[in-house]
Design an enzyme around this catalytic site. Structure first.
Site, short mmCIF file in Angstrom:
data_model
loop_
_atom_site.label_atom_id
_atom_site.label_comp_id
_atom_site.label_asym_id
_atom_site.label_seq_id
_atom_site.Cartn_x
_atom_site.Cartn_y
_atom_site.Cartn_z
N GLN A 139 4.66 9.58 4.67
CA GLN A 139 5.82 9.52 3.78
C GLN A 139 6.49 10.86 3.54
O GLN A 139 7.67 10.92 3.21
CB GLN A 139 5.41 8.92 2.43
N ASP A 195 -2.06 14.78 21.65
CA ASP A 195 -0.83 14.51 20.90
C ASP A 195 -0.87 15.13 19.52
O ASP A 195 0.17 15.48 18.96
CB ASP A 195 -0.61 13.01 20.77
N ASN A 248 -4.15 9.17 1.72
CA ASN A 248 -4.65 8.66 3.00
C ASN A 248 -5.00 9.77 4.00
O ASN A 248 -6.15 9.90 4.39
CB ASN A 248 -3.60 7.75 3.64
N ASP A 249 -3.98 10.51 4.42
CA ASP A 249 -4.22 11.41 5.54
C ASP A 249 -3.12 12.45 5.69
O ASP A 249 -2.04 12.33 5.11
CB ASP A 249 -4.36 10.62 6.85
N ASP A 305 0.81 -1.21 0.00
CA ASP A 305 0.00 0.00 0.00
C ASP A 305 0.85 1.27 0.00
O ASP A 305 0.46 2.28 -0.58
CB ASP A 305 -0.94 0.00 1.21
N GLY A 306 2.01 1.23 0.65
CA GLY A 306 2.87 2.40 0.66
C GLY A 306 3.31 2.78 -0.74
O GLY A 306 3.42 3.97 -1.07
#
Length: 286
Positions: free
Chosen positions: A242, A170, A140-141, A66-67
């Site tokens: 990433q 956090d 993704n995010d 997936d990366g």
């Protein structure tokens, strides 16, 4: 489709032999292949098409997990290029094809026997006052977290320039429906179906019981500020886990819907809900 780009997760075990087999198969089917320099060097092909030609292809193949698909999406989506994920081990929620089934997949690609799963992407801009100092897109995010050595910070979150809340935590995560099965899921967030036109706002380990995940319209603009404290505090923004950049109290982060979508190649018969059953063991007892 006759010209394809090839991205490879070179850190995967056994990837050297896999990429050689993949390239040989593509060429036997008549595909022209563009690849990054590190892949060309692995295959001892110094005259391979250069990296910039990946954006001039008919499809982009991501060999890995997936990366690798996430990396491919950032490269391909702005150019409206479809992405086919070929999985080597691992979880593989986005990658469509197992390596042993790749020949059949390439033949279907040539024959046009596939459909495109369009996925919303986001863009994160980091500002210092009125100066844009960093920008990234993601499938993704975008996750903004405190640094490991910082005290528990106070975050200020705005939706369409209206204050939502100030809270100690956090950090803050903003996820697309695709990203709702990634980092925010492990933090207790809900899963959004990929065709839902929405974002997920997720407080990350907040020091309060009154905050919950919030589903927003994809038209929303989310602004996040790290408020100054008596002790020095700093954070970091990470897009898709990433691409990273430091965040200081003088900065603010703006996250919004990207003006393009990732197009993931799917073959007839696969579905998001089938993946939930297979990958997340949806509904099974442990």
């Amino acid at each position: 489709m006759k010209r394809v780009g090839l991205l490879v997760a070179l850190h995967k075990p056994g990837v050297s032999e896999s990429v050689r087999q993949l390239v040989a198969l593509l060429e036997s089917l008549g595909f022209e292949i563009a690849m990054p320099n590190e892949v060309a060097n692995l295959l001892e092909r110094p005259n391979a098409l250069p990296m910039e030609d990946l954006t001039k292809t008919d499809a982009l193949i991501a060999l890995g997990g997936d990366g690798c698909v996430l990396s491919a999406a950032r490269l391909a989506a702005p150019h409206n290029i479809p992405i086919l994920g070929v999985r080597i081990g691992g979880f593989g929620f986005l990658a469509e094809v197992e390596l042993e089934h790749v020949e059949d997949a390439f033949k279907k690609l040539l024959a046009g026997e596939f459909w495109l799963d369009e996925r919303t992407m986001l863009q994160a801009d980091l500002w210092n006052g009125e100066n844009l100092i960093w920008s990234a897109i993601g499938l993704n995010d975008a996750v903004i977290l405190k640094s490991p050595t910082s005290p528990l910070p106070l975050w200020e979150v705005f939706i369409n320039d209206e204050l939502l809340a100030r809270y100690p935590a956090d950090g803050v995560a903003i996820a697309t429906p695709t990203g709702s099965t990634a980092y925010t899921l492990s933090a207790g967030g809900p899963i959004l179906a990929p065709d839902v036109d929405a974002f997920l706002l997720m407080p990350m380990y907040a020091h309060t019981l009154t905050l919950r995940p919030l589903v927003l319209s994809s038209k929303a603009k989310v602004t996040v500020k790290l408020l100054p404290q008596r002790r020095p505090v700093e954070g970091e923004i990470s897009v898709d886990g990433q691409i990273n950049c430091q965040v200081l109290p003088t900065h603010h982060v703006v996250i919004f819907k990207a003006p393009f979508k990732a197009q993931i190649v799917r073959f007839y018969g696969s579905s998001f809900y089938e993946r939930l059953r297979q990958k997340l063991r949806w509904g099974e007892r442990q």
